[in-house]
Design a protein around this motif. Sequence first.
Motif, mmCIF file in Angstrom:
data_model
loop_
_atom_site.group_PDB
_atom_site.id
_atom_site.type_symbol
_atom_site.label_atom_id
_atom_site.label_comp_id
_atom_site.label_asym_id
_atom_site.label_seq_id
_atom_site.Cartn_x
_atom_site.Cartn_y
_atom_site.Cartn_z
ATOM 1 N N THR A 80 -15.311 -6.839 52.180
ATOM 2 C CA THR A 80 -15.307 -7.872 51.140
ATOM 3 C C THR A 80 -15.139 -9.235 51.793
ATOM 4 O OG1 THR A 80 -12.912 -7.738 50.806
ATOM 5 C CG2 THR A 80 -14.295 -6.295 49.446
ATOM 6 N N ILE A 81 -15.453 -10.260 51.033
ATOM 7 C CA ILE A 81 -15.403 -11.619 51.560
ATOM 8 C C ILE A 81 -14.845 -12.560 50.491
ATOM 9 C CG2 ILE A 81 -17.764 -12.180 50.836
ATOM 10 C CD1 ILE A 81 -18.055 -13.705 53.527
ATOM 11 N N ALA A 82 -14.121 -13.572 50.931
ATOM 12 C CA ALA A 82 -13.575 -14.577 50.021
ATOM 13 C C ALA A 82 -13.584 -15.924 50.723
ATOM 14 C CB ALA A 82 -12.151 -14.212 49.605
ATOM 15 N N GLY A 83 -13.645 -16.989 49.933
ATOM 16 C CA GLY A 83 -13.643 -18.321 50.519
ATOM 17 C C GLY A 83 -14.169 -19.401 49.604
ATOM 18 N N ALA A 84 -14.448 -19.047 48.341
ATOM 19 C CA ALA A 84 -14.939 -20.057 47.409
ATOM 20 C C ALA A 84 -13.904 -21.165 47.228
ATOM 21 C CB ALA A 84 -15.268 -19.419 46.061
ATOM 22 N N THR A 115 -13.035 -18.885 55.592
ATOM 23 C CA THR A 115 -13.638 -17.661 55.074
ATOM 24 C C THR A 115 -12.792 -16.475 55.524
ATOM 25 O OG1 THR A 115 -15.858 -18.597 55.136
ATOM 26 C CG2 THR A 115 -15.691 -16.198 55.107
ATOM 27 N N THR A 116 -12.513 -15.560 54.603
ATOM 28 C CA THR A 116 -11.706 -14.380 54.901
ATOM 29 C C THR A 116 -12.517 -13.122 54.651
ATOM 30 O OG1 THR A 116 -9.676 -15.530 54.263
ATOM 31 C CG2 THR A 116 -9.600 -13.116 54.352
ATOM 32 N N LEU A 117 -12.572 -12.245 55.650
ATOM 33 C CA LEU A 117 -13.208 -10.939 55.492
ATOM 34 C C LEU A 117 -12.157 -9.849 55.605
ATOM 35 C CD1 LEU A 117 -15.615 -12.757 57.109
ATOM 36 C CD2 LEU A 117 -16.814 -10.640 56.543
ATOM 37 N N THR A 118 -12.290 -8.834 54.762
ATOM 38 C CA THR A 118 -11.419 -7.666 54.820
ATOM 39 C C THR A 118 -12.283 -6.418 54.804
ATOM 40 O OG1 THR A 118 -11.184 -7.566 52.404
ATOM 41 C CG2 THR A 118 -9.560 -8.875 53.616
#
Length: 457
Positions: free
Chosen positions: A366-370, A375-378
């Motif tokens: 998954t990815i987050a950073g909006a 940017t963070t990936l898990t």
Amino acid sequence: MRLIALAALLAALPASALAQTPAAVEQPLLHEVVGEVSPDRLLADVTALVGFGTRHTMSETRSETRGIGAARRWTEREFRRISSECGDCLEIALPADMVTGPRIPEPVEVVNVVAIQRGTGDPNRVIVISGHIDSRVSDVMDFTSDAPGANDDASGVAAVLEAARVLSKHRFDATLVYAVLSGEEQGLFGGRILADYAKAQGWVVEANLNNDIVGNSQGQSGVRDTTRVRVFSEGTKTVETTAQADRRRYNGGEVDSSSRNLARYVDGIADRYLTNFDVDMIYRTDRFGRGGDQVEMLRAGFPAVRISEGAENYDHQHQDLRTENGVVYGDTIDEMDFEYLGQVARLNIATMAALANAPMVPSGVTIAGAVRPDTTLTWTAAPGAAGYRVWWRSTTAPQWTHSRWAGNATSLVLAGIPIDDYFFGVSAVSEAGYESPVVFPGPAGAFVSVGDPAPAN
């Protein structure tokens, strides 16, 4: 200590060395298996298959010298002979089905010949190489005329057999499957039977390398090019749901399916382990308006690519044997280049060995950073992984260009790298430095089909 040394090596690699995804460190085994390929053995295999006259799906099955039945039995004997030389390391299966269709008006039994080399660590994870044994002439319904099928697709079958000969001498974490398929020319039936068999066995198919028309280096123009092979891959998944498509259209992923990242992996193998031989990644599932057995694997949700020679000569495929106006037609052995076919076999074999020694690709990426500068990936830990690399590239770049070592963590924050400007992914790395393909976040890039994404906030 090996993990610390691997991390140090990755950190020291220049940017140019990070442009491809396969093995994070040079692997002597991959050079070894590449060196074990024999063009003479490939020639002998194609000669034997052409000797059966025709291998049309509806041709003779009882004769020992002519027709697809004789060709299938010869292939089975070859697999059993290979198995006897590795301590019976191959299990032979003959998945089959009675089929009819527009090109098979009466029920015909379509039989695949499959050899299975069980993995020593994660045997349910499967890497498949395939080629189709059936042949045809101009009239796809003509099952009596001679149809040598030298390049289409005795070349692919020969590559499958050579892979079994070379790789059966070694042991791998994942299971290798060598599949010789029937019924391709009549409607991709062999591919469908293989996909159904894989699902029935509960296999997690990480990759299917389908080899179809891989033995000629001279195209229709007459120009000979021994330096390139095409790898076709779908951009968006055949099994994508409506909800997944809506999310992908908005956030990206059109060029990052599991099959597309498998193609990138194959490209990287060629760059690192083959001499003067390059992969052209073709952003299509197959040739325009045409198809191959990998299509049925894609319909089952399995990552798959089609491997084909760099330039086809249409005078020497799907043609009656004849000469017209000085032009010779027909798919005959004299039109093939076995040194070139050897290069294709080397590419397949090195790719299979690299994949089978690497960990399974990470899942749950998954990815987050909006509305953030970072940017963070898990991801979920992959069995056998000693660590992970997070990758990113410009949204218009064909290959992954930047990476950062994450160690054995299952998340990484890329500080100062905005999610809006790049595409991202994660690969798993073994303690020995074998690396998996890159996985793009979410259903668009997952190697194992997943459910619909949660609604956007």
